[in-house]
Enzyme design. Structure first.
Site, PDB file in Angstrom:
ATOM      1  N   HIS A 203      21.349  -2.256   2.392  1.00 16.25           N
ATOM      2  CA  HIS A 203      21.419  -0.851   1.333  1.00 16.25           C
ATOM      3  C   HIS A 203      22.932  -0.515   2.132  1.00 16.25           C
ATOM      4  O   HIS A 203      23.484   0.442   0.604  1.00 16.25           O
ATOM      5  CB  HIS A 203      20.588  -0.161   2.471  1.00 16.25           C
ATOM      6  CG  HIS A 203      19.186  -0.252   2.319  1.00 16.25           C
ATOM      7  ND1 HIS A 203      18.408  -0.560   1.896  1.00 16.25           N
ATOM      8  CD2 HIS A 203      18.004   0.185   3.971  1.00 16.25           C
ATOM      9  CE1 HIS A 203      17.228  -1.156   1.898  1.00 16.25           C
ATOM     10  NE2 HIS A 203      17.063  -0.368   3.337  1.00 16.25           N
TER      11      HIS A 203
ATOM     12  N   LYS B 139       0.441  -1.331   0.022  1.00 15.74           N
ATOM     13  CA  LYS B 139       0.149  -0.228   0.186  1.00 15.74           C
ATOM     14  C   LYS B 139       0.953   1.614   0.190  1.00 15.74           C
ATOM     15  O   LYS B 139       0.622   2.178  -0.798  1.00 15.74           O
ATOM     16  CB  LYS B 139      -0.874   0.075   1.033  1.00 15.74           C
ATOM     17  CG  LYS B 139      -2.095  -1.145   0.944  1.00 15.74           C
ATOM     18  CD  LYS B 139      -2.618  -0.930   2.603  1.00 15.74           C
ATOM     19  CE  LYS B 139      -3.975  -2.314   2.570  1.00 15.74           C
ATOM     20  NZ  LYS B 139      -4.129  -1.751   3.727  1.00 15.74           N
TER      21      LYS B 139
END
Length: 564
Positions: A309, A93
């Protein structure tokens, strides 16, 4: 005459290895020639499950991104079904659907695209569309058109029959087109990766187009689990079909590291241990777990941020120049670099966990009711890594990440050695630094010493500043594509350049697994730091061994004058 059978076997193996190497070199030369003569993307052999899977090299990125017919072959004549597994979850979402909407608004989704949300929840299609549209903050006029492409299918991730029914549903929607391509986006917990993958392989693959699988982190918990997961998925899909997503690789300034390094002649001669004293890669968040501590506690900051990351940014900063910008050439150099990094030891790391702030208003990690009692999971970590190659031997690479810190920031700091001969004896010269600000307020700036204006020989430490919002924006405002938009577009294009290959992933886990096991097995207590601070005092002193901080300098965000 006696024949040395073992010697003949060894010679035969050496001959086969030499032939294999020679063929690989020929393939590389042929690829380079194609790119040079035709600017064509590299062509990889299609798997049996992917009869038409064009791979778009980032050499085609030298121009604007597009999905024209010339650029993608049959992609606008075939149907594209984009399946979002875990469609009712936060990731889908907040990230996946907004990114797809952004591509829709930019006209970058193929013409015949349908988006099918797959989840276990019983949600009427209209309610589902209303839920995902809450994250759309722009282009009100295009929302209805995009939502008409979005559908919802209820099913179980481990149920073969659910995927059989999903296949029937997709096949029906693909009728009237010249075949169908399919993308399966795994926005689901890692516990159901393999059951879902099995069901997709057996029951939901397109027979008249290519199939691609997008896998979100975490890719395992340590080296052993990552290898096991890789083995299970590799038995089902080829490496060409899999796209392991690390959204930081899609960020504008992370991509800019390649251009900064290899498109500017001034940097390559000084990009080494002889000139660079240290490299610091930082990730800061100004908030804590905020009710999601139960999920975070299973992983911790090292697994959540540092192992993926930050290590990917390190690879881009430190790798050797690739043969070309083709995906495999870039990923070859990243993998080679990561294999040269020894495992982190306990002596090379400081871990912390945030407590309350001075006022007591901001909660500690343990105040989060979802966090297990007595948890020693780190919410902060600083580690020093080394690279054992001729370019970087002895240069410390400092990786720093944490939650509940003093600011939101991600950046790379490349600090050079101090001048060997200081002619300005009245000044304590600070070292030069090249800083790449990843977020927020994207920028590249060089910190340097210059003469202070006026009737004086006094020096001042300042910067040459390239702030993106000022240089490329509209009066201080710049709109950059979201990382997920760029990465999903690359999946559609078949470009693996910004995705993690299996050997990269495993090499990254090999760097951190020993220290993760040591922290857990020895029950190492993390250092407590105040919510909103710069981190644990012990970590700040640890960094001072390798990095010179100029207390008199602070970055000033320049404001543009008002329009006249």
């Amino acid at each position: 005459m006696e024949v040395d059978v073992e010697a003949l076997k060894r010679e035969n193996e050496q001959l086969h290895a030499a032939i294999k190497d020679y063929r690989a070199r020929l393939d590389s030369l042929e690829l380079a020639n194609k790119q040079a003569l035709h600017c064509a993307p590299p062509v990889h052999p299609a798997s049996a499950d992917a009869p038409s899977s064009p791979s778009m090299s980032r050499n085609t990125r030298n121009g604007p991104l597009n999905l024209s017919r010339e650029d993608t072959g049959d992609i606008n004549t075939k149907a594209l079904t984009f399946v979002v597994l875990g469609a009712s979850g936060d990731l889908a979402k907040k990230k996946t659907y907004p990114a797809l909407f952004g591509l829709h608004c930019a006209g970058l989704l193929p013409k015949h695209t349908q988006i099918v949300g797959f989840a276990r929840s019983e949600i009427p299609a209209a309610d589902f569309r209303a839920q995902i549209s809450k994250a759309f903050n722009t282009h009100k006029d295009k929302q209805e058109e995009f939502l008409s492409r979005c559908h919802y299918f209820r099913g179980d991730y481990a149920s073969a029959s659910s995927f059989e029914q999903l296949n029937t549903y997709m096949t029906e929607k693909e009728k009237g087109h010249k075949g169908g391509n399919r993308i399966f986006y795994f926005a689901i917990p890692p516990t159901v990766f393999v059951p879902s993958a099995h069901s997709i392989k057996e029951h939901a693959m397109s027979e008249h187009g290519w199939n691609r699988i997008v896998i979100e982190k975490p890719f395992g918990h340590d080296s052993a689990s990552a290898r096991q997961l890789d083995k299970q998925l590799s038995a089902l899909f080829s490496e060409e079909q899999m796209f392991r997503i690390d959204h930081y690789l899609g960020k504008e300034m992370v991509q800019n590291l390649m251009a900064l390094r290899f498109a500017n002649e001034i940097f390559e001669p000084i990009w080494n241990r002889h000139n660079i004293a240290s490299v610091q890669i930082t990730f800061k968040e100004p908030f804590g777990t905020e009710g999601r501590g139960g999920y975070f506690d299973d992983f911790g900051i090292i697994r959540d941020v540092m192992q993926n990351h930050l290590i990917q940014i390190l690879a881009l900063v430190a790798m050797e120049p690739p043969v070309s910008l083709a995906a495999e050439d870039v990923r070859n150099e990243k993998a080679k670099l990561l294999r040269a990094v020894p495992p982190v030891s306990l002596e090379d790391i400081v871990v912390g966990q945030y407590g309350r702030d001075k006022s007591g208003e901001k909660p500690s990690y343990h105040d989060d009711k979802t966090v297990p009692k007595g948890s020693i999971t780190p919410t902060y970590a600083t580690a020093v890594l080394r690279i054992n190659n001729s370019r970087w031997k002895g240069t410390p690479f400092i990786l720093k990440c944490g939650k509940a810190l003093n600011e939101r920031k991600a950046e790379v700091r490349i600090q050079f050695h101090k001048p060997a001969n200081n002619l300005f004896l009245d000044s304590a010269l600070a070292p030069n630094e090249l800083v790449v600000r990843v977020q927020p307020d994207e920028a590249v700036y060089m910190k340097m010493t210059i003469k202070k204006p006026g009737l004086t020989a006094e020096t001042v430490y300042t910067e040459m500043d390239l702030s993106y919002k000022h240089r490329f924006g509209d009066h201080g405002h710049i709109s950059l594509p979201d990382a997920y938009e760029r990465l999903i577009l690359d999946v559609i294009r078949g470009d693996h350049n910004l995705f993690v290959r299996d050997d990269e992933l495993l090499a990254a886990w090999d760097i951190f697994t020993p220290v993760l096991h040591s922290l857990e097995e020895q029950h190492v207590e993390p250092e407590t730091y105040e919510y909103g601070s710069r981190g644990p005092e012990k970590a700040l002193k640890f960094i001072e061994r390798y990095y010179t901080r100029c207390a008199a300098y602070s970055w000033q965000d320049k404001q543009l004058p008002a329009k006249v």
